[in-house]
Every structure is written in C-alpha cells, then in structure tokens.
Enzyme design. Structure first.
Site, mmCIF file in Angstrom:
data_model
loop_
_atom_site.group_PDB
_atom_site.id
_atom_site.type_symbol
_atom_site.label_atom_id
_atom_site.label_comp_id
_atom_site.label_asym_id
_atom_site.label_seq_id
_atom_site.Cartn_x
_atom_site.Cartn_y
_atom_site.Cartn_z
ATOM 1 N N CYS A 158 34.253 33.271 28.870
ATOM 2 C CA CYS A 158 34.880 34.179 29.716
ATOM 3 C C CYS A 158 34.179 35.491 29.770
ATOM 4 O O CYS A 158 34.564 36.303 30.739
ATOM 5 C CB CYS A 158 36.377 34.546 29.480
ATOM 6 N N CYS A 216 41.440 27.991 36.460
ATOM 7 C CA CYS A 216 40.225 27.618 35.912
ATOM 8 C C CYS A 216 40.199 26.970 34.893
ATOM 9 O O CYS A 216 39.369 26.494 34.092
ATOM 10 C CB CYS A 216 39.399 28.911 35.653
ATOM 11 N N CYS A 269 35.987 37.876 37.980
ATOM 12 C CA CYS A 269 37.441 37.730 37.561
ATOM 13 C C CYS A 269 37.458 37.984 36.058
ATOM 14 O O CYS A 269 38.557 38.772 35.803
ATOM 15 C CB CYS A 269 37.978 36.478 38.305
ATOM 16 N N CYS A 270 36.983 37.110 35.635
ATOM 17 C CA CYS A 270 36.989 37.291 33.916
ATOM 18 C C CYS A 270 36.845 38.697 33.534
ATOM 19 O O CYS A 270 37.280 39.416 32.436
ATOM 20 C CB CYS A 270 36.084 36.377 33.157
ATOM 21 N N CYS A 316 43.324 30.340 32.045
ATOM 22 C CA CYS A 316 44.159 30.899 33.135
ATOM 23 C C CYS A 316 44.192 29.589 34.222
ATOM 24 O O CYS A 316 43.312 28.735 34.091
ATOM 25 C CB CYS A 316 43.358 31.801 34.076
#
Length: 245
Positions: free
Chosen positions: A227, A204, A120-121, A201
């Site tokens: 990240c 998280c 995702c990062c 975000c």
C-alpha cells in the site's frame, strides 16, 4: 534511553543482529525496553493481526496502537477492531483517518481507487500514518517473510524514514500463527472463513483460491503488492497530496 542518545545509523543493524533469530516476545521486550513510550504498534486488525496485538498486550497494554481507518474498510474489520481491542485490554487504540482537505483535493468522489490505487493508498493510508508516526521513534509491524514478494528478505529490525521498525513475526509461518491463535483462543477475523487470508480495503481485496499466495487477493490483477506505508521515503518527511507516490 532516549532515541536521540542512540547511534541511529547503527542501532537497527545492531538490534537486528541480536534479534534475528529471537522469539517474538524477546523482540517486543527489546523494543519496549529501548523505546518505551516512544514506541507504537501499527495494526490493520486484519486476518493475522490478533497474534501481535495479543503479544503486545501481555507486555504493555497501554502501547499506542495505530489503526488506519481508510473509510473503505469492510464493516467486519471495524467490528473486529472494536471487539478485539476490548478483549485484549488494549487501552490506547488510535483511529487514523484521512484528512478532510486531502480527500477533498485528491478524492472528492471516493472513486480514486478505480483509476489510481497508489494515489488512493497514499491519501488514505500513507499521509495519515506519516503524520501520526511523527510522534514516535520506533514502531512495530505485523509483516512476515512467508507472505512473499519483497517481504521474503524482511529483517527483524530495520531503519526507515528516520524510525526504527521492528517486525517481531518476520520469522513465523502460518503454522506458528495458527498454533498461537489456538493456544490463546484468539478470535479470527470473520472474513478469514470466507477465503480472505489478507484483508485491506473492500474495493481492492478479494478472496483467494486454494494454493494461492496469502496476499494474492490484494490488488488482484495488478503488479501492486504494497500500500505504500512500508515504501522508503525521506526521513521525517510528511508527504503532500499530489507529490511522488
């Protein structure tokens, strides 16, 4: 002096030796003098971001500021980014967003954070920054040693991915940051008062208990601490979705 005229392998080491005990203003002046318009500032507009942004605005208000708008930031962060940039007179803040095709391929339902935070990062932060930073020879970060983890050995100047990275606040602790914020009447990120000393975000990031590390609320419950934008990658490479993360 253009970056291609400099001795790349030795430049970061030489600058770090010269600046390792320097005041952040001196570090910034050196970065600007060396790289000029080939220098960018990468900022999350997070809990401590106002200090570096204010320092840079005093010296070069038109410095390109790269802001990673992942699509999953707190609404308070987006408001803070807009209001703080205006207050400081920063004239070139660039919102970096994930590419539509990358999201369609890797995270079409925006649920990737539930199963693979690294991936995702990668799609929401690493890829957009890699693309944007290609146009620069050096960049400024807001990292500090007191945040712990791998950052405890952070140099003031380093070389990574073919760029020179300056960490002007590496030597400063919370006391210096708080004192600077107060002295210059800088507004705090609104989530700081709610127990968020480090803000990323919303899926998280959690508030922390008193006495915990500053970054304890980032990816809480996992071994993840970064990240990925500060993780070593091949020089000049722009990573591909689905590649090594």
């Amino acid at each position: 002096m253009a970056f291609d005229q400099l001795d790349r392998p030795d430049l970061a080491l030489r600058l770090d030796a010269e600046l390792r005990h320097a005041h952040p203003v001196t570090v910034l002046e050196s970065a600007i003098e060396t790289f000029g318009d080939r220098l960018a500032l990468v900022s999350s507009f997070g809990a401590e971001s106002a200090v570096l942004l204010h320092l840079a605005a005093q010296l070069k208000p038109d410095i390109p500021v790269l802001f990673l708008d992942t699509g999953m930031l707190f609404g308070q962060t987006l408001d803070y980014r807009r209001n703080l940039a205006a207050k400081l007179g920063l004239t070139d803040v660039r919102d970096l967003r994930p590419a539509f095709q990358d999201l369609a391929t890797a995270d079409p339902e925006a649920k990737l954070w539930k199963t693979d935070t690294d991936a995702c990062c990668h799609v929401r932060k690493v890829l957009p920054l890699d693309r944007a930073i290609e146009g620069f020879d050096a960049w400024l970060t807001g990292r500090k040693r007191f945040h712990g983890g791998d950052r405890m050995s952070l140099p003031v100047v380093e070389q990574a991915e073919g760029k020179v990275k300056f960490n002007p606040l590496a030597n400063w602790g919370k006391e210096e940051l708080d004192a600077y914020m107060a002295a210059h009447d800088l507004p705090a990120h609104p989530l700081v008062a709610q127990g968020f000393p480090s803000i990323g975000c919303w899926p998280c990031t959690k508030p922390v208990e008193e006495g915990q590390d500053v970054r304890a609320g980032r990816w809480a419950g996992s071994e993840k601490t970064e990240c990925g934008i500060h993780t070593a990658r091949a020089p000049g490479a722009v990573s591909n979705v689905g590649g090594d993360i």
